[in-house]
Structures are given as C-alpha cells and as structure tokens.
Design a protein around this motif. Structure first.
Motif, PDB file in Angstrom:
ATOM      1  N   GLU A  70       0.857  -1.184   0.000  1.00  0.00           N
ATOM      2  CA  GLU A  70       0.000   0.000   0.000  1.00  0.00           C
ATOM      3  C   GLU A  70       0.886   1.224   0.000  1.00  0.00           C
ATOM      4  N   GLY A  71       0.341   2.299  -0.545  1.00  0.00           N
ATOM      5  CA  GLY A  71       1.118   3.516  -0.606  1.00  0.00           C
ATOM      6  C   GLY A  71       0.339   4.633  -1.274  1.00  0.00           C
ATOM      7  N   VAL A  72       1.033   5.745  -1.400  1.00  0.00           N
ATOM      8  CA  VAL A  72       0.440   6.943  -1.991  1.00  0.00           C
ATOM      9  C   VAL A  72       1.169   7.245  -3.292  1.00  0.00           C
ATOM     10  N   VAL A  73       0.394   7.561  -4.306  1.00  0.00           N
ATOM     11  CA  VAL A  73       0.959   7.933  -5.600  1.00  0.00           C
ATOM     12  C   VAL A  73       0.476   9.343  -5.943  1.00  0.00           C
ATOM     13  N   ASP A  74       1.400  10.157  -6.434  1.00  0.00           N
ATOM     14  CA  ASP A  74       1.101  11.538  -6.805  1.00  0.00           C
ATOM     15  C   ASP A  74       0.838  11.602  -8.307  1.00  0.00           C
ATOM     16  N   LEU A  75      -0.382  11.978  -8.674  1.00  0.00           N
ATOM     17  CA  LEU A  75      -0.772  12.036 -10.082  1.00  0.00           C
ATOM     18  C   LEU A  75      -0.791  13.461 -10.628  1.00  0.00           C
ATOM     19  N   THR A  76      -0.191  14.387  -9.912  1.00  0.00           N
ATOM     20  CA  THR A  76      -0.175  15.789 -10.325  1.00  0.00           C
ATOM     21  C   THR A  76       0.309  15.958 -11.761  1.00  0.00           C
ATOM     22  N   LEU A 113      -0.205  14.302 -14.287  1.00  0.00           N
ATOM     23  CA  LEU A 113      -1.198  13.948 -15.297  1.00  0.00           C
ATOM     24  C   LEU A 113      -2.297  14.985 -15.464  1.00  0.00           C
ATOM     25  N   LYS A 114      -2.520  15.808 -14.458  1.00  0.00           N
ATOM     26  CA  LYS A 114      -3.694  16.694 -14.456  1.00  0.00           C
ATOM     27  C   LYS A 114      -3.718  17.694 -15.608  1.00  0.00           C
ATOM     28  N   SER A 115      -2.572  18.020 -16.167  1.00  0.00           N
ATOM     29  CA  SER A 115      -2.555  18.985 -17.264  1.00  0.00           C
ATOM     30  C   SER A 115      -2.796  18.324 -18.618  1.00  0.00           C
ATOM     31  N   GLY A 116      -2.801  17.007 -18.650  1.00  0.00           N
ATOM     32  CA  GLY A 116      -3.064  16.295 -19.901  1.00  0.00           C
ATOM     33  C   GLY A 116      -4.524  16.418 -20.305  1.00  0.00           C
ATOM     34  N   GLU A 117      -4.762  16.451 -21.576  1.00  0.00           N
ATOM     35  CA  GLU A 117      -6.121  16.623 -22.103  1.00  0.00           C
ATOM     36  C   GLU A 117      -7.084  15.576 -21.544  1.00  0.00           C
ATOM     37  N   ALA A 118      -6.648  14.342 -21.464  1.00  0.00           N
ATOM     38  CA  ALA A 118      -7.515  13.261 -20.999  1.00  0.00           C
ATOM     39  C   ALA A 118      -7.922  13.420 -19.539  1.00  0.00           C
ATOM     40  N   PHE A 119      -7.141  14.159 -18.762  1.00  0.00           N
ATOM     41  CA  PHE A 119      -7.384  14.253 -17.324  1.00  0.00           C
ATOM     42  C   PHE A 119      -7.993  15.588 -16.889  1.00  0.00           C
ATOM     43  N   LYS A 120      -8.433  16.404 -17.831  1.00  0.00           N
ATOM     44  CA  LYS A 120      -9.046  17.693 -17.491  1.00  0.00           C
ATOM     45  C   LYS A 120     -10.277  17.526 -16.607  1.00  0.00           C
ATOM     46  N   ASP A 177     -12.248  -0.389 -10.853  1.00  0.00           N
ATOM     47  CA  ASP A 177     -13.029  -0.911 -11.971  1.00  0.00           C
ATOM     48  C   ASP A 177     -12.241  -2.039 -12.622  1.00  0.00           C
ATOM     49  N   GLY A 178     -12.450  -3.249 -12.179  1.00  0.00           N
ATOM     50  CA  GLY A 178     -11.717  -4.390 -12.732  1.00  0.00           C
ATOM     51  C   GLY A 178     -10.227  -4.252 -12.498  1.00  0.00           C
ATOM     52  N   GLU A 179      -9.469  -4.154 -13.563  1.00  0.00           N
ATOM     53  CA  GLU A 179      -8.014  -4.045 -13.485  1.00  0.00           C
ATOM     54  C   GLU A 179      -7.539  -2.604 -13.293  1.00  0.00           C
ATOM     55  N   GLY A 180      -8.446  -1.665 -13.335  1.00  0.00           N
ATOM     56  CA  GLY A 180      -8.034  -0.270 -13.311  1.00  0.00           C
ATOM     57  C   GLY A 180      -8.562   0.530 -12.148  1.00  0.00           C
ATOM     58  N   ILE A 181      -8.101   1.748 -12.102  1.00  0.00           N
ATOM     59  CA  ILE A 181      -8.555   2.754 -11.155  1.00  0.00           C
ATOM     60  C   ILE A 181      -9.247   3.800 -12.011  1.00  0.00           C
ATOM     61  N   ALA A 182     -10.522   4.065 -11.737  1.00  0.00           N
ATOM     62  CA  ALA A 182     -11.324   4.870 -12.658  1.00  0.00           C
ATOM     63  C   ALA A 182     -12.012   6.037 -11.964  1.00  0.00           C
ATOM     64  N   TRP A 183     -12.443   6.983 -12.810  1.00  0.00           N
ATOM     65  CA  TRP A 183     -13.230   8.127 -12.360  1.00  0.00           C
ATOM     66  C   TRP A 183     -14.573   8.171 -13.069  1.00  0.00           C
ATOM     67  N   ASN A 184     -14.626   7.624 -14.244  1.00  0.00           N
ATOM     68  CA  ASN A 184     -15.874   7.473 -14.998  1.00  0.00           C
ATOM     69  C   ASN A 184     -15.627   6.433 -16.092  1.00  0.00           C
ATOM     70  N   GLU A 185     -16.594   6.219 -16.952  1.00  0.00           N
ATOM     71  CA  GLU A 185     -16.465   5.176 -17.972  1.00  0.00           C
ATOM     72  C   GLU A 185     -15.351   5.425 -18.981  1.00  0.00           C
ATOM     73  N   SER A 186     -14.940   6.663 -19.135  1.00  0.00           N
ATOM     74  CA  SER A 186     -13.915   6.964 -20.133  1.00  0.00           C
ATOM     75  C   SER A 186     -12.584   7.425 -19.544  1.00  0.00           C
ATOM     76  N   LEU A 187     -12.460   7.432 -18.226  1.00  0.00           N
ATOM     77  CA  LEU A 187     -11.217   7.896 -17.604  1.00  0.00           C
ATOM     78  C   LEU A 187     -10.754   6.909 -16.545  1.00  0.00           C
ATOM     79  N   ASP A 188      -9.648   6.229 -16.871  1.00  0.00           N
ATOM     80  CA  ASP A 188      -9.065   5.310 -15.901  1.00  0.00           C
ATOM     81  C   ASP A 188      -7.551   5.247 -16.091  1.00  0.00           C
ATOM     82  N   ILE A 189      -6.891   4.659 -15.107  1.00  0.00           N
ATOM     83  CA  ILE A 189      -5.456   4.414 -15.194  1.00  0.00           C
ATOM     84  C   ILE A 189      -5.216   2.966 -14.795  1.00  0.00           C
ATOM     85  N   ASP A 190      -4.132   2.417 -15.257  1.00  0.00           N
ATOM     86  CA  ASP A 190      -3.792   1.030 -14.985  1.00  0.00           C
ATOM     87  C   ASP A 190      -3.273   0.889 -13.555  1.00  0.00           C
TER      88      ASP A 190
END
Length: 90
Positions: free
Chosen positions: A24-30, A32-39, A53-66
């Motif tokens: 377990e741990g903390v990951v900083d995704l700062t 990524l926030k400026s990328g178009e996909a993460f607006k 969401d299954g194999e991923g970490i998601a925010w909605n149906e079109s935004l997830d990370i592995d």
C-alpha cells in the motif's frame, strides 16, 4: 495477479492505494492533471470520485489508469523487474 483492493482520493491529486499482496502507498498524479484526458479532474469534486473498476482505477467510464502502473510507482520497480519477480514465483 496483482490487483488494487482499495483506493482513496487524497488532496493535491494523490491517491492512497492498497493491493492484494499487502503493498500500500500513496501515488502523486499531479503530473497527469494537465493532460487533455485528465481535465475532468480539474472540475471541483471530480478527482474524489475515484473507484476500482476491474483491473483499473477509474473516475468514470472513459477515464481510468492502470493499477499495475500505480503499483510499480509505489514499489519503485520497473515493469521488467516486476515481470522477472512474477516469473520466479510461477
């Protein structure tokens, strides 16, 4: 197979993630926030909508990370190092 079993949004675009092998741990995704996909994250309250969401970490149906990418960042491993260790356990 490594799987995320819990995820929690923290301030400043950070996630606390727990995995099924006890890591377990903390990951900083700062970065990524400026990328178009993460607006989506920039709208108030959206980053906090994170879920598993299954194999991923998601925010909605079109935004997830592995989740494996997050695991590698938390453990400080490259994919090659991870794969080699998994092969040793097989």
């Amino acid at each position: 197979m490594i799987r995320a079993i819990a995820v929690k949004a923290l301030p400043d675009f950070k996630l606390e993630v727990k995995f099924n092998d006890g890591v377990e741990g903390v990951v900083d995704l700062t970065r990524l926030k400026s990328g178009e996909a993460f607006k989506y994250w920039l709208e108030k309250g959206n980053f906090e909508k994170v879920y598993l969401d299954g194999e991923g970490i998601a925010w909605n149906e079109s935004l997830d990370i592995d989740a494996l990418s997050v695991y590698l960042e938390i453990t400080g491993q490259t994919f090659e190092q991870f794969a080699r260790k998994q092969k040793d356990y097989a």
